[in-house]
Write a protein that holds these residues in place. Structure first.
Motif, PDB file in Angstrom:
ATOM      1  N   UNK A  34      -1.920  29.572  10.742  1.00 29.38           N
ATOM      2  CA  UNK A  34      -3.108  28.930  10.198  1.00 29.38           C
ATOM      3  C   UNK A  34      -2.747  27.622   9.485  1.00 29.38           C
ATOM      4  N   UNK A  35      -1.699  27.650   8.697  1.00 31.71           N
ATOM      5  CA  UNK A  35      -1.247  26.446   7.993  1.00 31.71           C
ATOM      6  C   UNK A  35      -0.837  25.373   8.996  1.00 31.71           C
ATOM      7  N   UNK A  36      -0.091  25.749  10.026  1.00 33.16           N
ATOM      8  CA  UNK A  36       0.317  24.787  11.050  1.00 33.16           C
ATOM      9  C   UNK A  36      -0.896  24.170  11.742  1.00 33.16           C
ATOM     10  N   UNK A  37      -1.885  24.990  12.031  1.00 35.08           N
ATOM     11  CA  UNK A  37      -3.092  24.503  12.702  1.00 35.08           C
ATOM     12  C   UNK A  37      -3.842  23.516  11.820  1.00 35.08           C
ATOM     13  N   UNK A  38      -3.966  23.833  10.528  1.00 36.68           N
ATOM     14  CA  UNK A  38      -4.659  22.949   9.596  1.00 36.68           C
ATOM     15  C   UNK A  38      -3.907  21.623   9.471  1.00 36.68           C
ATOM     16  N   UNK A  39      -2.584  21.672   9.402  1.00 36.87           N
ATOM     17  CA  UNK A  39      -1.791  20.440   9.309  1.00 36.87           C
ATOM     18  C   UNK A  39      -1.963  19.571  10.552  1.00 36.87           C
ATOM     19  N   UNK A  40      -1.989  20.185  11.716  1.00 39.03           N
ATOM     20  CA  UNK A  40      -2.154  19.420  12.964  1.00 39.03           C
ATOM     21  C   UNK A  40      -3.514  18.763  13.051  1.00 39.03           C
ATOM     22  N   UNK A  41      -4.545  19.408  12.507  1.00 36.76           N
ATOM     23  CA  UNK A  41      -5.903  18.895  12.648  1.00 36.76           C
ATOM     24  C   UNK A  41      -6.414  18.137  11.429  1.00 36.76           C
ATOM     25  N   UNK A  42      -5.655  18.127  10.358  1.00 37.01           N
ATOM     26  CA  UNK A  42      -6.113  17.521   9.110  1.00 37.01           C
ATOM     27  C   UNK A  42      -6.332  16.018   9.240  1.00 37.01           C
ATOM     28  N   UNK A  43      -5.437  15.308   9.918  1.00 43.10           N
ATOM     29  CA  UNK A  43      -5.505  13.856   9.948  1.00 43.10           C
ATOM     30  C   UNK A  43      -6.379  13.306  11.061  1.00 43.10           C
ATOM     31  N   UNK A  44      -6.996  14.163  11.835  1.00 46.19           N
ATOM     32  CA  UNK A  44      -7.838  13.659  12.915  1.00 46.19           C
ATOM     33  C   UNK A  44      -9.296  13.690  12.491  1.00 46.19           C
ATOM     34  N   UNK A  45      -9.990  12.646  12.845  1.00 46.01           N
ATOM     35  CA  UNK A  45     -11.406  12.542  12.534  1.00 46.01           C
ATOM     36  C   UNK A  45     -12.124  12.211  13.826  1.00 46.01           C
TER      37      UNK A  45
ATOM     38  N   UNK B 213     -13.625  31.715  17.904  1.00 54.53           N
ATOM     39  CA  UNK B 213     -12.788  31.383  19.063  1.00 54.53           C
ATOM     40  C   UNK B 213     -11.403  30.910  18.614  1.00 54.53           C
ATOM     41  N   UNK B 214     -11.347  30.068  17.586  1.00 54.52           N
ATOM     42  CA  UNK B 214     -10.056  29.619  17.068  1.00 54.52           C
ATOM     43  C   UNK B 214      -9.300  30.784  16.432  1.00 54.52           C
ATOM     44  N   UNK B 215     -10.029  31.669  15.775  1.00 54.64           N
ATOM     45  CA  UNK B 215      -9.401  32.847  15.179  1.00 54.64           C
ATOM     46  C   UNK B 215      -8.768  33.705  16.263  1.00 54.64           C
ATOM     47  N   UNK B 216      -9.454  33.863  17.387  1.00 55.06           N
ATOM     48  CA  UNK B 216      -8.901  34.635  18.515  1.00 55.06           C
ATOM     49  C   UNK B 216      -7.614  34.017  19.031  1.00 55.06           C
TER      50      UNK B 216
ATOM     51  N   UNK C  11      -8.017  44.445  13.325  1.00 56.26           N
ATOM     52  CA  UNK C  11      -9.350  44.120  12.799  1.00 56.26           C
ATOM     53  C   UNK C  11      -9.294  43.346  11.472  1.00 56.26           C
ATOM     54  N   UNK C  12      -8.371  43.728  10.611  1.00 59.10           N
ATOM     55  CA  UNK C  12      -8.237  43.047   9.325  1.00 59.10           C
ATOM     56  C   UNK C  12      -7.724  41.615   9.520  1.00 59.10           C
ATOM     57  N   UNK C  13      -6.762  41.428  10.425  1.00 59.79           N
ATOM     58  CA  UNK C  13      -6.255  40.094  10.736  1.00 59.79           C
ATOM     59  C   UNK C  13      -7.354  39.205  11.331  1.00 59.79           C
ATOM     60  N   UNK C  14      -8.136  39.766  12.232  1.00 59.80           N
ATOM     61  CA  UNK C  14      -9.232  39.023  12.869  1.00 59.80           C
ATOM     62  C   UNK C  14     -10.229  38.550  11.802  1.00 59.80           C
ATOM     63  N   UNK C  15     -10.580  39.436  10.883  1.00 56.89           N
ATOM     64  CA  UNK C  15     -11.511  39.068   9.818  1.00 56.89           C
ATOM     65  C   UNK C  15     -10.944  37.969   8.928  1.00 56.89           C
ATOM     66  N   UNK C  16      -9.673  38.087   8.580  1.00 55.63           N
ATOM     67  CA  UNK C  16      -9.016  37.084   7.747  1.00 55.63           C
ATOM     68  C   UNK C  16      -9.030  35.716   8.436  1.00 55.63           C
ATOM     69  N   UNK C  17      -8.596  35.658   9.682  1.00 55.84           N
ATOM     70  CA  UNK C  17      -8.534  34.383  10.396  1.00 55.84           C
ATOM     71  C   UNK C  17      -9.926  33.797  10.631  1.00 55.84           C
ATOM     72  N   UNK C  18     -10.894  34.645  10.933  1.00 52.91           N
ATOM     73  CA  UNK C  18     -12.258  34.160  11.157  1.00 52.91           C
ATOM     74  C   UNK C  18     -12.831  33.572   9.871  1.00 52.91           C
ATOM     75  N   UNK C  19     -12.588  34.239   8.745  1.00 55.22           N
ATOM     76  CA  UNK C  19     -13.074  33.704   7.461  1.00 55.22           C
ATOM     77  C   UNK C  19     -12.401  32.374   7.124  1.00 55.22           C
ATOM     78  N   UNK C  20     -11.108  32.291   7.380  1.00 50.72           N
ATOM     79  CA  UNK C  20     -10.371  31.069   7.047  1.00 50.72           C
ATOM     80  C   UNK C  20     -10.764  29.890   7.927  1.00 50.72           C
ATOM     81  N   UNK C  21     -10.975  30.153   9.204  1.00 53.23           N
ATOM     82  CA  UNK C  21     -11.264  29.075  10.148  1.00 53.23           C
ATOM     83  C   UNK C  21     -12.755  28.795  10.317  1.00 53.23           C
ATOM     84  N   UNK C  22     -13.566  29.813  10.124  1.00 50.68           N
ATOM     85  CA  UNK C  22     -14.999  29.645  10.338  1.00 50.68           C
ATOM     86  C   UNK C  22     -15.365  29.533  11.806  1.00 50.68           C
ATOM     87  N   UNK C  23     -14.431  29.833  12.685  1.00 52.11           N
ATOM     88  CA  UNK C  23     -14.659  29.714  14.126  1.00 52.11           C
ATOM     89  C   UNK C  23     -14.000  30.910  14.811  1.00 52.11           C
TER      90      UNK C  23
END
Length: 182
Positions: free
Chosen positions: A67-78, A29-32, A15-27
């Protein structure tokens, strides 16, 4: 190895991990998705997971790295709208500048036009230009630089070209007829 050590740690910290990832991602489904990947990595550790002094810290470190890997993969795409178009009143600078450049060159004196034509348009090196014109290399370089500066001014005046801070063409309004300077 305790057979349920991964499951026990997971139930305690999920539950704590889920809350952390959901707050960081704001999504959620991605947190799951990242939560599931974290759980799979914990299972893959097998007996090594059961040997950990602090399973919570390990789970959070894995989740943070994912989370860091996901942000790096999606950072340069618009995301770009497929229906994106250039407003009609904006003329692409490259196409329009090609139409204006010959007129601007005609406004230059013979020496300037020759320096721009040979060195910038035909690709002659400044060293070869210096030799062909009987100039020193520094003299040829100065002549080309002065010609470029005057061409830039003509492009601004006659063709209404604007330049950005780096000196690249940014905007083009279109040629206006002007008499050749005397």
């Amino acid at each position: 190895m305790k057979p349920n050590c991964v499951v026990e740690a997971w139930h305690r910290h999920e539950p704590e991990l889920r809350g952390y990832l959901t707050r960081q991602l704001g999504d959620p489904a991605e947190a799951e998705d990242l939560l599931q990947t974290t759980f799979v990595k914990a299972i893959a550790e097998g007996a090594g997971f059961c040997q950990l002094d602090n399973p919570r810290a390990w789970l959070f470190r894995v989740a943070r790295n994912l989370l860091i890997d996901r942000v790096r993969r999606h950072r340069d795409t618009v995301a770009v709208d497929d229906n994106l178009s250039v407003p009609e009143e904006e003329i692409p600078a490259v196409e329009s500048l090609a139409e204006c450049l010959p007129h601007a060159l005609q406004d230059l004196d013979t020496d300037d036009r020759e320096a721009i034509t040979l060195c910038d348009l035909e690709g002659m090196t400044q060293a070869d230009y210096a030799t062909a014109r009987g100039l020193s290399l520094p003299g040829a370089k100065s002549r080309v630089q002065r010609a470029r500066k005057r061409l830039k001014q003509v492009l601004q005046d006659r063709c209404q070209v604007r330049f950005d801070e780096q000196g690249a063409v940014c905007c083009y309004a279109g040629a206006k007829d002007s008499p050749k300077p005397q």
